[in-house]
Design a protein around this motif. Structure first.
Motif, PDB file in Angstrom:
ATOM      1  N   MET A   1      -1.700   0.608  11.575  1.00  0.00           N
ATOM      2  CA  MET A   1      -0.740   1.315  10.740  1.00  0.00           C
ATOM      3  C   MET A   1       0.681   1.081  11.226  1.00  0.00           C
ATOM      4  N   VAL A   2       1.621   1.161  10.308  1.00  0.00           N
ATOM      5  CA  VAL A   2       3.045   1.074  10.621  1.00  0.00           C
ATOM      6  C   VAL A   2       3.575   2.497  10.797  1.00  0.00           C
ATOM      7  N   ILE A   3       4.161   2.781  11.950  1.00  0.00           N
ATOM      8  CA  ILE A   3       4.794   4.082  12.167  1.00  0.00           C
ATOM      9  C   ILE A   3       6.267   3.971  11.785  1.00  0.00           C
ATOM     10  N   VAL A   4       6.687   4.882  10.913  1.00  0.00           N
ATOM     11  CA  VAL A   4       8.043   4.845  10.362  1.00  0.00           C
ATOM     12  C   VAL A   4       8.886   5.915  11.043  1.00  0.00           C
ATOM     13  N   HIS A   5      10.017   5.501  11.586  1.00  0.00           N
ATOM     14  CA  HIS A   5      10.978   6.432  12.185  1.00  0.00           C
ATOM     15  C   HIS A   5      11.784   7.125  11.101  1.00  0.00           C
ATOM     16  N   HIS A   6      11.903   8.438  11.216  1.00  0.00           N
ATOM     17  CA  HIS A   6      12.665   9.236  10.260  1.00  0.00           C
ATOM     18  C   HIS A   6      14.083   9.416  10.810  1.00  0.00           C
ATOM     19  N   ALA A   7      15.014   8.629  10.311  1.00  0.00           N
ATOM     20  CA  ALA A   7      16.389   8.637  10.815  1.00  0.00           C
ATOM     21  C   ALA A   7      17.155   9.781  10.168  1.00  0.00           C
ATOM     22  N   SER A   8      16.731  10.994  10.505  1.00  0.00           N
ATOM     23  CA  SER A   8      17.340  12.194   9.932  1.00  0.00           C
ATOM     24  C   SER A   8      17.727  13.134  11.059  1.00  0.00           C
TER      25      SER A   8
ATOM     26  N   GLY B   1       0.830  -1.201   0.000  1.00  0.00           N
ATOM     27  CA  GLY B   1       0.000   0.000   0.000  1.00  0.00           C
ATOM     28  C   GLY B   1       0.863   1.250   0.000  1.00  0.00           C
ATOM     29  N   ALA B   2       0.366   2.292   0.652  1.00  0.00           N
ATOM     30  CA  ALA B   2       1.018   3.595   0.616  1.00  0.00           C
ATOM     31  C   ALA B   2       1.278   4.113   2.023  1.00  0.00           C
ATOM     32  N   VAL B   3       2.394   4.835   2.172  1.00  0.00           N
ATOM     33  CA  VAL B   3       2.788   5.452   3.439  1.00  0.00           C
ATOM     34  C   VAL B   3       2.872   6.954   3.225  1.00  0.00           C
ATOM     35  N   ASN B   4       2.133   7.703   4.034  1.00  0.00           N
ATOM     36  CA  ASN B   4       2.168   9.166   3.924  1.00  0.00           C
ATOM     37  C   ASN B   4       3.151   9.732   4.938  1.00  0.00           C
ATOM     38  N   CYS B   5       3.093  11.027   5.180  1.00  0.00           N
ATOM     39  CA  CYS B   5       3.972  11.689   6.141  1.00  0.00           C
ATOM     40  C   CYS B   5       3.137  12.435   7.177  1.00  0.00           C
ATOM     41  N   THR B   6       3.548  12.328   8.424  1.00  0.00           N
ATOM     42  CA  THR B   6       2.946  13.113   9.497  1.00  0.00           C
ATOM     43  C   THR B   6       4.009  14.039  10.064  1.00  0.00           C
ATOM     44  N   ILE B   7       3.765  15.331   9.933  1.00  0.00           N
ATOM     45  CA  ILE B   7       4.674  16.341  10.467  1.00  0.00           C
ATOM     46  C   ILE B   7       4.205  16.699  11.873  1.00  0.00           C
ATOM     47  N   PRO B   8       5.088  16.817  12.847  1.00  0.00           N
ATOM     48  CA  PRO B   8       4.641  17.086  14.218  1.00  0.00           C
ATOM     49  C   PRO B   8       3.756  18.322  14.300  1.00  0.00           C
ATOM     50  N   SER B   9       2.766  18.257  15.173  1.00  0.00           N
ATOM     51  CA  SER B   9       1.955  19.430  15.490  1.00  0.00           C
ATOM     52  C   SER B   9       2.359  19.955  16.855  1.00  0.00           C
ATOM     53  N   PHE B  10       2.396  21.278  16.973  1.00  0.00           N
ATOM     54  CA  PHE B  10       2.809  21.929  18.204  1.00  0.00           C
ATOM     55  C   PHE B  10       1.666  22.792  18.750  1.00  0.00           C
TER      56      PHE B  10
ATOM     57  N   PHE C   1      -4.120   4.636   4.441  1.00  0.00           N
ATOM     58  CA  PHE C   1      -2.667   4.464   4.423  1.00  0.00           C
ATOM     59  C   PHE C   1      -2.261   3.289   5.304  1.00  0.00           C
ATOM     60  N   LEU C   2      -1.280   2.535   4.835  1.00  0.00           N
ATOM     61  CA  LEU C   2      -0.795   1.416   5.633  1.00  0.00           C
ATOM     62  C   LEU C   2       0.152   1.881   6.727  1.00  0.00           C
ATOM     63  N   GLY C   3       0.700   3.087   6.565  1.00  0.00           N
ATOM     64  CA  GLY C   3       1.641   3.608   7.548  1.00  0.00           C
ATOM     65  C   GLY C   3       1.869   5.084   7.347  1.00  0.00           C
ATOM     66  N   SER C   4       2.660   5.652   8.275  1.00  0.00           N
ATOM     67  CA  SER C   4       2.986   7.076   8.185  1.00  0.00           C
ATOM     68  C   SER C   4       4.396   7.304   8.700  1.00  0.00           C
ATOM     69  N   LEU C   5       5.120   8.171   7.983  1.00  0.00           N
ATOM     70  CA  LEU C   5       6.452   8.586   8.413  1.00  0.00           C
ATOM     71  C   LEU C   5       6.318   9.701   9.430  1.00  0.00           C
ATOM     72  N   ALA C   6       6.875   9.494  10.613  1.00  0.00           N
ATOM     73  CA  ALA C   6       6.905  10.536  11.641  1.00  0.00           C
ATOM     74  C   ALA C   6       8.105  11.432  11.353  1.00  0.00           C
ATOM     75  N   VAL C   7       7.840  12.568  10.721  1.00  0.00           N
ATOM     76  CA  VAL C   7       8.901  13.424  10.183  1.00  0.00           C
ATOM     77  C   VAL C   7       9.715  14.053  11.315  1.00  0.00           C
ATOM     78  N   SER C   8      11.047  13.978  11.183  1.00  0.00           N
ATOM     79  CA  SER C   8      11.944  14.570  12.184  1.00  0.00           C
ATOM     80  C   SER C   8      12.633  15.827  11.681  1.00  0.00           C
ATOM     81  N   GLU C   9      12.508  16.133  10.373  1.00  0.00           N
ATOM     82  CA  GLU C   9      13.224  17.281   9.805  1.00  0.00           C
ATOM     83  C   GLU C   9      12.468  18.587  10.038  1.00  0.00           C
ATOM     84  N   VAL C  10      12.200  18.848  11.304  1.00  0.00           N
ATOM     85  CA  VAL C  10      11.628  20.108  11.768  1.00  0.00           C
ATOM     86  C   VAL C  10      12.372  20.473  13.051  1.00  0.00           C
TER      87      VAL C  10
END
Length: 339
Positions: A83-90, A19-28, A52-61
């Motif tokens: 869903m699969v939560i994906v760690h952003h190794a950035s 399937g498809a994995v989108n991106c989740t940018i942190p909310s503050f 979505f089958l998963g989401s990337l937890a974005v760290s580039e913020v």
């Protein structure tokens, strides 16, 4: 805790990552002093609703590692087993990335997207090999290898960013590399064709760019599109993946052309705003807000998005027959779940 062992990473990926994995940018919160848990949960819940089958937890913020790990925990709790939560190794250094990936595994991430730091300046394939292996060795999680022009490898190492001979070494020596996010040589499609031809029997090949996914998926089997700003399209990309899997190529083609006005608007805005070999996360957060995601403020330093670009993106969606949010743009900077 992952549901598989390190040696089972590739088998798990083949079975689970369909399937498809989108991106989740942190909310503050609106004062930007802490995470907005309600906004994060809203985004994960909507991603589930969109298929979505998963989401990337974005760290580039602008986020600290303790905050980021809390962000992962919230996302994983909201995702449950759906869903699969994906760690952003950035992160900024190898040492920080090793600490982050260990923390991410404990926080509930099940997959890792491997990036390379802006101060990492390899002058040989061996240096890329050593960095990649060090991060992968530090975790039991499945890892997405990511050849991409953003790292700056193409001028010194190889035009494909991470050459096939180096990928071959890594796959032989690093058992938890389970996916290749094949953007090598972007915007050329040769990277994904080469990876599919050489490595498609061993690991999952991901095509993250929807404008390539919908045509190429009619010619070669592509079970995964991860990770990308698919939230701009709402539920469309998960639906397209199902159509591809069912071999309904006429429907996929019709969908491709329906999306084309919005695709052109998105491409034009990205060219304007994605400077410095760095993805504009403010832009991506706005794209998601147009389709019901939280939006909300980001901390400095962050890129900016102005009315002309916001209008262009919204008009592109309308011209493609979608129904974006018509809320005032000022509401984006507050978010749908202000705290």
């Amino acid at each position: 805790m992952a549901s598989y062992t390190k040696s089972e990473a590739r088998e798990w990926a083949r079975e689970r990552l369909v399937g498809a994995v989108n991106c989740t940018i942190p909310s503050f919160t609106n004062d930007l002093t802490r995470l907005n848990e309600k906004g994060i949960r809203h985004d994960i819940s909507l991603a589930k609703e969109h298929g979505f089958l998963g989401s990337l937890a974005v760290s580039e913020v602008n986020i600290t590692l303790p905050e980021y790990l809390q962000f992962l925990e919230i996302a994983a709790d909201e995702a449950k087993s759906d869903m699969v939560i994906v760690h952003h190794a950035s992160w900024s250094t190898l040492e920080q990335n090793i600490a982050a990936v260990k923390g991410a595994e404990a926080a509930g991430a099940e997959l890792v997207l491997l990036a390379y730091p802006p101060n990492f300046y390899p002058e040989s394939e061996q240096e890329i090999y050593d960095y990649t292996k060090a991060v992968c060795d530090a975790t039991n999680l499945a890892v997405i290898l990511f050849p991409m022009f953003l790292w700056g490898f193409s001028t010194r190492i190889h035009p494909s960013d991470i050459p096939a001979r180096l990928i071959r070494r890594l796959l032989d020596d690093v058992p938890n590399i389970a996916v290749i996010k094949a953007e090598g040589g972007f915007p050329s499609i040769m990277g994904i064709v080469e990876c599919h031809r050489l490595f498609g029997e061993e690991v999952v090949i991901s095509c993250p760019i929807e404008g390539e996914l919908l045509p190429l998926g009619q010619l070669i089997p592509l079970q995964l599109s991860a990770t990308s700003d698919h939230e701009f399209w709402g539920p469309t990309i998960p639906a397209a993946m199902r159509l591809l899997a069912e071999g309904r190529f006429d429907d996929v083609t019709d969908l491709y052309w329906k999306m084309h006005p919005a695709r052109k608007a998105k491409s034009a805005v990205s060219q304007q705003l994605n400077g410095g070999h760095f993805i504009d996360r403010q832009l991506w957060k706005f794209q998601g807000w147009l389709r019901g995601y939280n939006g909300g403020p980001l901390r400095l330093p962050t890129q900016k998005i102005h009315d002309p670009q916001m209008n262009q993106l919204r008009k592109g969606l309308i011209d493609s027959g979608f129904e974006p949010s018509m809320d005032p743009f000022r509401d984006f900077f507050v978010g749908r779940n202000p705290a």
